[in-house]
Structures are given as C-alpha cells and as structure tokens.
Design an enzyme around this catalytic site. Structure first.
Site, PDB file in Angstrom:
ATOM      1  N   ASP A  58       0.848  -1.199   0.000  1.00  9.15           N
ATOM      2  CA  ASP A  58       0.000   0.000   0.000  1.00  9.15           C
ATOM      3  C   ASP A  58       0.876   1.240   0.000  1.00  9.15           C
ATOM      4  O   ASP A  58       1.772   1.388   0.833  1.00  9.15           O
ATOM      5  CB  ASP A  58      -0.901  -0.011   1.239  1.00  9.15           C
ATOM      6  CG  ASP A  58      -2.097   0.919   1.108  1.00  9.15           C
ATOM      7  OD1 ASP A  58      -1.954   2.003   0.524  1.00  9.15           O
ATOM      8  OD2 ASP A  58      -3.179   0.553   1.598  1.00  9.15           O
ATOM      9  N   SER A 112      -7.003   4.361  -1.595  1.00 10.82           N
ATOM     10  CA  SER A 112      -6.849   2.914  -1.751  1.00 10.82           C
ATOM     11  C   SER A 112      -8.141   2.208  -2.142  1.00 10.82           C
ATOM     12  O   SER A 112      -8.087   1.090  -2.681  1.00 10.82           O
ATOM     13  CB  SER A 112      -6.330   2.306  -0.442  1.00 10.82           C
ATOM     14  OG  SER A 112      -5.055   2.792  -0.130  1.00 10.82           O
ATOM     15  N   ASP A 169     -10.120  -2.888   6.102  1.00 12.26           N
ATOM     16  CA  ASP A 169      -9.639  -1.659   5.487  1.00 12.26           C
ATOM     17  C   ASP A 169      -9.810  -1.738   3.968  1.00 12.26           C
ATOM     18  O   ASP A 169     -10.095  -2.794   3.411  1.00 12.26           O
ATOM     19  CB  ASP A 169      -8.178  -1.434   5.868  1.00 12.26           C
ATOM     20  CG  ASP A 169      -7.747   0.020   5.759  1.00 12.26           C
ATOM     21  OD1 ASP A 169      -8.611   0.891   5.515  1.00 12.26           O
ATOM     22  OD2 ASP A 169      -6.549   0.290   5.912  1.00 12.26           O
ATOM     23  N   THR A 171      -8.082  -1.799   1.045  1.00 10.86           N
ATOM     24  CA  THR A 171      -7.474  -2.728   0.093  1.00 10.86           C
ATOM     25  C   THR A 171      -7.984  -4.154   0.265  1.00 10.86           C
ATOM     26  O   THR A 171      -8.420  -4.770  -0.704  1.00 10.86           O
ATOM     27  CB  THR A 171      -5.938  -2.659   0.184  1.00 10.86           C
ATOM     28  OG1 THR A 171      -5.518  -1.324  -0.114  1.00 10.86           O
ATOM     29  CG2 THR A 171      -5.291  -3.617  -0.800  1.00 10.86           C
ATOM     30  N   ARG A 182     -15.756   3.400   2.203  1.00 11.70           N
ATOM     31  CA  ARG A 182     -14.817   2.503   2.855  1.00 11.70           C
ATOM     32  C   ARG A 182     -14.882   2.573   4.376  1.00 11.70           C
ATOM     33  O   ARG A 182     -14.464   1.639   5.061  1.00 11.70           O
ATOM     34  CB  ARG A 182     -13.392   2.820   2.400  1.00 11.70           C
ATOM     35  CG  ARG A 182     -12.945   4.251   2.724  1.00 11.70           C
ATOM     36  CD  ARG A 182     -11.539   4.550   2.254  1.00 11.70           C
ATOM     37  NE  ARG A 182     -10.537   3.871   3.076  1.00 11.70           N
ATOM     38  CZ  ARG A 182      -9.232   3.968   2.883  1.00 11.70           C
ATOM     39  NH1 ARG A 182      -8.758   4.702   1.883  1.00 11.70           N
ATOM     40  NH2 ARG A 182      -8.384   3.333   3.670  1.00 11.70           N
ATOM     41  N   GLN A 327      -4.716 -12.708  -2.059  1.00 10.32           N
ATOM     42  CA  GLN A 327      -4.262 -11.316  -2.025  1.00 10.32           C
ATOM     43  C   GLN A 327      -3.570 -11.062  -0.692  1.00 10.32           C
ATOM     44  O   GLN A 327      -4.106 -11.396   0.364  1.00 10.32           O
ATOM     45  CB  GLN A 327      -5.419 -10.337  -2.212  1.00 10.32           C
ATOM     46  CG  GLN A 327      -4.984  -8.874  -2.133  1.00 10.32           C
ATOM     47  CD  GLN A 327      -6.103  -7.900  -2.439  1.00 10.32           C
ATOM     48  OE1 GLN A 327      -6.619  -7.855  -3.554  1.00 10.32           O
ATOM     49  NE2 GLN A 327      -6.513  -7.118  -1.446  1.00 10.32           N
ATOM     50  N   GLU A 329      -1.502  -7.995   1.490  1.00 10.94           N
ATOM     51  CA  GLU A 329      -1.197  -6.559   1.550  1.00 10.94           C
ATOM     52  C   GLU A 329      -0.221  -6.237   2.676  1.00 10.94           C
ATOM     53  O   GLU A 329      -0.467  -6.579   3.838  1.00 10.94           O
ATOM     54  CB  GLU A 329      -2.460  -5.740   1.758  1.00 10.94           C
ATOM     55  CG  GLU A 329      -2.182  -4.249   1.765  1.00 10.94           C
ATOM     56  CD  GLU A 329      -3.275  -3.400   2.411  1.00 10.94           C
ATOM     57  OE1 GLU A 329      -3.338  -2.197   2.098  1.00 10.94           O
ATOM     58  OE2 GLU A 329      -4.062  -3.938   3.220  1.00 10.94           O
ATOM     59  N   ASP A 334       1.990   2.567   3.557  1.00  7.82           N
ATOM     60  CA  ASP A 334       1.114   3.727   3.366  1.00  7.82           C
ATOM     61  C   ASP A 334       0.830   4.446   4.678  1.00  7.82           C
ATOM     62  O   ASP A 334       0.951   5.668   4.775  1.00  7.82           O
ATOM     63  CB  ASP A 334      -0.195   3.258   2.740  1.00  7.82           C
ATOM     64  CG  ASP A 334      -1.280   4.323   2.747  1.00  7.82           C
ATOM     65  OD1 ASP A 334      -1.330   5.126   1.799  1.00  7.82           O
ATOM     66  OD2 ASP A 334      -2.092   4.349   3.701  1.00  7.82           O
ATOM     67  N   LYS A 335       0.472   3.703   5.688  1.00 12.64           N
ATOM     68  CA  LYS A 335       0.037   4.353   6.935  1.00 12.64           C
ATOM     69  C   LYS A 335       1.190   5.091   7.609  1.00 12.64           C
ATOM     70  O   LYS A 335       0.995   6.148   8.202  1.00 12.64           O
ATOM     71  CB  LYS A 335      -0.603   3.313   7.860  1.00 12.64           C
ATOM     72  CG  LYS A 335      -1.862   2.719   7.225  1.00 12.64           C
ATOM     73  CD  LYS A 335      -2.610   1.818   8.157  1.00 12.64           C
ATOM     74  CE  LYS A 335      -3.772   1.146   7.421  1.00 12.64           C
ATOM     75  NZ  LYS A 335      -4.701   2.089   6.772  1.00 12.64           N
ATOM     76  N   HIS A 338       1.860   8.308   5.670  1.00 12.39           N
ATOM     77  CA  HIS A 338       0.918   9.341   6.113  1.00 12.39           C
ATOM     78  C   HIS A 338       1.437  10.031   7.382  1.00 12.39           C
ATOM     79  O   HIS A 338       1.233  11.241   7.565  1.00 12.39           O
ATOM     80  CB  HIS A 338      -0.455   8.732   6.397  1.00 12.39           C
ATOM     81  CG  HIS A 338      -1.300   8.515   5.187  1.00 12.39           C
ATOM     82  ND1 HIS A 338      -1.687   9.529   4.344  1.00 12.39           N
ATOM     83  CD2 HIS A 338      -1.850   7.375   4.674  1.00 12.39           C
ATOM     84  CE1 HIS A 338      -2.435   9.046   3.373  1.00 12.39           C
ATOM     85  NE2 HIS A 338      -2.548   7.737   3.543  1.00 12.39           N
ATOM     86  N   ASP A 376      -0.934   0.278  -4.739  1.00 12.71           N
ATOM     87  CA  ASP A 376      -2.235   0.801  -5.139  1.00 12.71           C
ATOM     88  C   ASP A 376      -2.157   2.250  -5.605  1.00 12.71           C
ATOM     89  O   ASP A 376      -2.964   2.695  -6.407  1.00 12.71           O
ATOM     90  CB  ASP A 376      -3.256   0.657  -4.005  1.00 12.71           C
ATOM     91  CG  ASP A 376      -2.725   1.117  -2.661  1.00 12.71           C
ATOM     92  OD1 ASP A 376      -1.591   1.614  -2.598  1.00 12.71           O
ATOM     93  OD2 ASP A 376      -3.447   0.970  -1.661  1.00 12.71           O
ATOM     94  N   HIS A 377      -1.161   2.977  -5.119  1.00 11.95           N
ATOM     95  CA  HIS A 377      -0.996   4.383  -5.502  1.00 11.95           C
ATOM     96  C   HIS A 377       0.367   4.859  -5.030  1.00 11.95           C
ATOM     97  O   HIS A 377       1.024   4.207  -4.207  1.00 11.95           O
ATOM     98  CB  HIS A 377      -2.093   5.257  -4.879  1.00 11.95           C
ATOM     99  CG  HIS A 377      -2.225   5.077  -3.396  1.00 11.95           C
ATOM    100  ND1 HIS A 377      -1.276   5.550  -2.501  1.00 11.95           N
ATOM    101  CD2 HIS A 377      -3.154   4.442  -2.648  1.00 11.95           C
ATOM    102  CE1 HIS A 377      -1.639   5.226  -1.272  1.00 11.95           C
ATOM    103  NE2 HIS A 377      -2.773   4.539  -1.326  1.00 11.95           N
ATOM    104  N   HIS A 428      -1.411  11.133  -0.599  1.00  7.61           N
ATOM    105  CA  HIS A 428      -1.027  10.338  -1.759  1.00  7.61           C
ATOM    106  C   HIS A 428      -0.613  11.270  -2.891  1.00  7.61           C
ATOM    107  O   HIS A 428      -0.928  12.458  -2.892  1.00  7.61           O
ATOM    108  CB  HIS A 428      -2.203   9.492  -2.250  1.00  7.61           C
ATOM    109  CG  HIS A 428      -2.753   8.569  -1.225  1.00  7.61           C
ATOM    110  ND1 HIS A 428      -3.939   7.870  -1.397  1.00  7.61           N
ATOM    111  CD2 HIS A 428      -2.302   8.198   0.006  1.00  7.61           C
ATOM    112  CE1 HIS A 428      -4.174   7.124  -0.346  1.00  7.61           C
ATOM    113  NE2 HIS A 428      -3.212   7.311   0.532  1.00  7.61           N
TER     114      HIS A 428
END
Length: 572
Positions: A58, A112, A169, A171, A182, A327, A329, A334-335, A338, A376-377, A428
């Site tokens: 992520d 996400s 979450d 994803t 979400r 899948q 993750e 990501d977190k 942030h 994802d980004h 992001h």
C-alpha cells in the site's frame, strides 16, 4: 539503535530460465554483462495460471522502494521484487462523483478504495468506494462489480485475503465486498451507508460481507470491527463463527497450529486495529529528525505473526488441485508514510519482500502459479539531498519535514515530506507506480498498463501463441544446455485419467520444444508436445491403468536435451 535485517528462512532461490528470482540479495555492482533476451524469452508462459498470488504494498512507489533498498541493502543491492523477470509501470487514476454517468470527471490522485477496486473488478470508480461503480454522490450507492476473488470462488478455487491493516480496510475490503464508503467497516460504522445495512435489505458492513463471501483464509488486524453488534443482535464475530463456521485465531502460535480447512474457514484477528510495523517510528520534523548515525529499531510485535508468516500459512491452507487466489497486503508502508515515519514505511517494504520470497518458494514447486507485486498508488516520501544549505522557511533541507537515517552503505540518506504541513497527514500522489510479475501470463504487466488491466491477467487471458524462429541465429558461443522443471499431480483416479487427464506443469529454458510422455512400465500411455517455454497440459489415456505411472519431461534445444522424471499413482 540496532538494525536487524532478517530474511525469511522458508524462502528459497528460484532460477527460471536462467534468470535468478528471489535469490539471496547481495550488494553487488549494478548492471549485467550478458544479453538477457533469451532468458526473458524463456520466462514467457502464455498459459492461464492455476494459482494467483497478488502482493500489494500500500502506497509503495519507486521512491519508497529505493529508500528501503538503500537502507536495508545499500544502493547496489536488489530486493527479490527488483529481480522479477517482467516489470512495467501502472497508472492509478480514478473518477469523481458527478451527475453525468457517461462522463465522470477524472481524479488524478486516488485513495486505496478505488485503486484496489480497479484491479479487483477491472473498472474505475470514485474515492472511498469499494468494488462498486460511481454515482452522483458519496452516499449514493453505485452498481456492484464482481471481483476476481468472487469469480474464482464461483469456479471452486480456494481464496485468501491477508493484510497487516484491519482486514476490513480499503485494500482487503475491495477483494470481496461492495459498499459506497470505505469507512463503513463494521456493523455500527454504517451511518453513511444506510442502504447497505442488512436491516434495510443490503449486504451489510465490510466485516459482514467478507465472511458472507466465505473467504477460506482471512488474516489481519481489525478485531474491534468484528466485536461490533450486527443489526440482528450478535456481534459480527459471533455471526462469523455461528453462521459461517469460521475458526478464530488470535496469535502467532495459534495460527501456526492450524493445519487444515476441514473444520471451517480461518479468521485471524491479531490486533484490535492495524498490526504493528516492523520498525519503531522515526517521524520527520521541520528541524530534521534522526541523523547520519541513526538506524531503525525493531519494534516489539508481541504475539503478532509477520506478513511472511501469514502468507506462508495462507498458501499452505489454500493449496489444492483446483487452485487458489490469494491477495496479500503490506499495509503499513502507506500508513507510516501518512505519518511521515520513514522507519515504519521502510520496514513494511521489507515485509512485502519477505512475503514475496515465501510466494516464490511455492512457485518454484508449482510453476503454474502467477505472482504479481505492485502497489495501489504513489505516496509522499522523497529522497532528497542532505549536504546543502537549508532551502525552506521552516529550516528543513529539501522539504517541509525531513528525517535522516544511516543506510547499509554506511552513508546518510535524507527523506522529505512536503504534501502536508508538519504534524498533518501526508497525502497520496498521482504518479504511476511499479508492477512486476513472474509465472504464467506475467509478461502482460510489461510496458505502461493501468491497474484495471490486472483484472483480466489474474483471471487468465486467452493464451497467445509464441512462434519459434525457423532459423535460429548462430551463437557466438556454444549453445546453452536446456534446463527443465516439472510438477505433476501425485494421485489421480483411473476415471479422471481417461476423462480429464493427469495435469503436468513444466518450465523450460534454452529449449525449442518440450515433450511429455506418460509411461506404465515400458508402455507409452500418452504423449504431448509443448513450446519452448513448456506450460501446463493434461495427459489422457484410453488404457485401463492402475498403480504407479511415470511422467518423463524432455526439453530439446540447440545445446542438447534435459529430462525430468516424476511419478504419480492411478487409483480405482
């Protein structure tokens, strides 16, 4: 501080067509000497995959991969994800809500939810939406889009969903739930998703939908969402256990003790919220956190399993003759980005790479497995210079907030965060990101693709034909001797051998053809010829057979031949 770089013991080296995949990473000089055309050609397999393992970092773009590589391995090092044979770039834009369903505005920087929905469904949607189409407003539901996981579930394949975030979450949610926002993760989080409430005839919260989809293996954080009361009264956890027969596991040792799905699907909830990152936080500041001798300190994760632990257990439980979709993750990249936390983000890139090594160890024995690694980004971490004068009004060098760590090279590396004010959540970004793959149909990730393109690749596109040149070029050196790997079903019934056939998967390099022969003693029961790279086929025979049979796989090329022999048992 002490930095620890622990590789997953279960991960073994995999050589596919002479191209090293997942080998032990050394800080070697970058670059290569030999032409790689033949190696890449031998890694191409157009067959549809039987198993699919999708690994997501992520917020993992090339910038944070580079920062993690520099820190863990040095600038000349390479992660396993750097060594995958097929690599491309992937766009991640989404849509915005609007009144015109034929012309929704483009959203260049997505979250996400729509990005994960993109590869899950093959369709674009709007921010915060989970595998559901766009609409006029955030609180107005769109059309539910069927996901890869749901399609494979209908085909009888086993399914898994693993994350270091709350399993509800965005994803992991996109893999097997459908909702307009979400944030509607648990039954009491549904204020802005009223149409989805079960009491209103909807599918319920994300927590409820994930277990209603009967995913075989669900592992991650987010127990607090499952402790919320449903509209019917019992908690979502009680509902999962009573109505859907889920077995609950809550720590690493309990997970290790699970060896079968015969007693029901597995729900692993290892924390109330998100799981703990690998490293303790080093948060960037306007004055500059850390320094030239700062290293990342390993965090205490208590009884939580690692991402590699969860991946290994999920694969072992999902492995079966029909195949599976999994899948995985690594969410805390990501977190922690942030939070402007460089150590936390770096640690989860390493967690992602370790999980990949586990997947590659399985793929080495099951070459009909497609592995895809991507994000994802893009995100906010940028590597900046650390030796110049200050360039911002805040006093930071190269950004609104910075942090400096000592890399594996022994040199300082400074990263900057500038998408938000210090102390605020970083944002992001809209850059394209990396996608890489190995296995059947992995070549489809090359070039510049969109993340929605992964949908068809994971389901298996119609295989194309690879033509062999009529006159191979004359080599300047002796031709390489072919190499071949093979795996076959260990057991099959006599009826299935006559109707469906015995499945054999092969992978070859330096070959022009691959021949597969099924033998009972000296009697030839069936033969098949495949192309230069091998692939997956089924051997059928009209003969009545019982007991041990032998499968001989022979790769033939300019440099000679190579054979592998496998055995199987035919039962009544």
């Amino acid at each position: 501080m002490v930095r620890r770089t622990t590789m997953v013991a279960a991960a073994s080296a995999l050589a596919l067509g002479g191209l090293a995949i997942g080998s032990a990473v050394q800080a070697v000089s970058p670059g290569f000497t030999d032409d790689r055309s033949a190696k890449l050609s031998s890694a191409i397999d157009p067959a549809k995959p039987r198993n699919v393992i999708l690994l997501i970092g992520d917020g993992t773009d090339d910038s944070i991969i580079t920062a993690a590589r520099n820190y863990e391995l040095g600038a000349k090092g390479r992660f396993a994800l750097d060594e995958l044979p097929f690599t491309g770039a992937m766009t991640t834009f989404g849509l915005k809500t609007g009144p015109n369903p034929d012309d929704y505005p483009i959203n260049y920087v997505s979250d996400s939810a729509p990005t994960a929905s993109g590869w899950s469904t093959g369709k674009k949607t709007v921010d915060s939406r989970i595998s559901q189409g766009p609409s006029v407003s955030d609180t107005t539901p769109g059309t539910d889009y069927e996901t890869v996981l749901e399609k494979y579930k209908k085909e009888g394949k086993r399914t898994g969903n693993v994350s270091t975030a709350e399993i509800t979450d965005a994803t992991p949610a996109a893999a097997a739930s459908h909702i307009n926002l979400r944030a509607c993760q648990g039954p009491t989080d549904m204020a802005n998703c009223t149409a989805a409430k079960k009491s209103n005839g909807g599918k319920g919260s994300i927590a409820e939908q994930l277990v209603d989809n009967k995913i075989d293996v669900l592992l991650g954080g987010g127990k607090s969402r499952y402790l919320q009361a449903t509209d019917a009264g019992p908690t979502a956890l009680a509902y999962a256990q009573s109505a859907q027969k889920y077995q609950l596991v809550e720590n690493k040792s309990a997970l290790a003790g699970v060896t079968t799905l015969d007693n029901g699907p597995i729900l692993g909830l290892f924390t109330t919220g998100n799981m703990t990152p690998r490293y303790q936080a080093l948060t960037a500041t306007p004055a500059g956190a850390g320094g030239p001798d700062t290293t990342c300190q390993t965090a205490d994760r208590g009884t939580q399993p690692t991402l590699a632990d969860m991946t290994d257990k999920a694969i072992n439980l999902l492995d079966n003759d029909k195949g599976f979709f999994l899948q995985v993750e690594s969410a805390m990249v990501d977190k922690q980005e942030h939070s402007s936390d460089i150590c936390g983000a770096i640690g989860d890139v390493l967690e992602l790479d370790n999980a990949l090594k586990v997947a590659q160890a399985y793929q080495a024995k099951h070459p009909d497995t497609l592995i895809i690694v991507t994000g994802d980004h893009a995100h906010s971490t940028q590597i900046v210079g650390n030796g110049g004068s200050t360039t911002s009004a805040t006093g930071a060098t190269g950004g609104k907030a910075t942090a400096t760590v000592k890399t594996a090279d022994g040199d300082p590396m400074t990263v900057a965060y500038s998408t938000a004010a210090p102390g605020s959540s970083q944002s992001h970004t809209g850059s394209q990101i990396r996608v890489a793959a190995s296995g059947p149909q992995a070549a489809n990730v090359t070039g510049t693709i969109d993340q929605t393109d992964l949908f068809a690749t994971m389901l298996g596109r119609t295989p194309s034909k690879i033509s062999t040149p009529a006159t191979p070029p004359t080599p300047s050196a002796p031709a390489a001797r072919p190499a071949v790997a093979a795996v076959a079903d260990k057991k099959i019934s006599a009826k299935a051998l006559k109707t469906k056939g015995l499945r054999v998967s092969t992978s070859a390099s330096a070959a022009t053809s691959v021949k597969i022969t099924l033998l009972k003693g000296s009697k030839v029961l069936a033969t098949k010829r495949l192309g230069a790279a091998g692939g997956t086929t089924y051997l059928r025979t009209r003969s009545s057979v019982k007991g041990a049979v032998k499968i001989v796989v022979t790769a033939t090329g300019p440099g000679g031949t190579a054979s592998k022999t496998r055995s199987s048992t035919v039962t009544r």
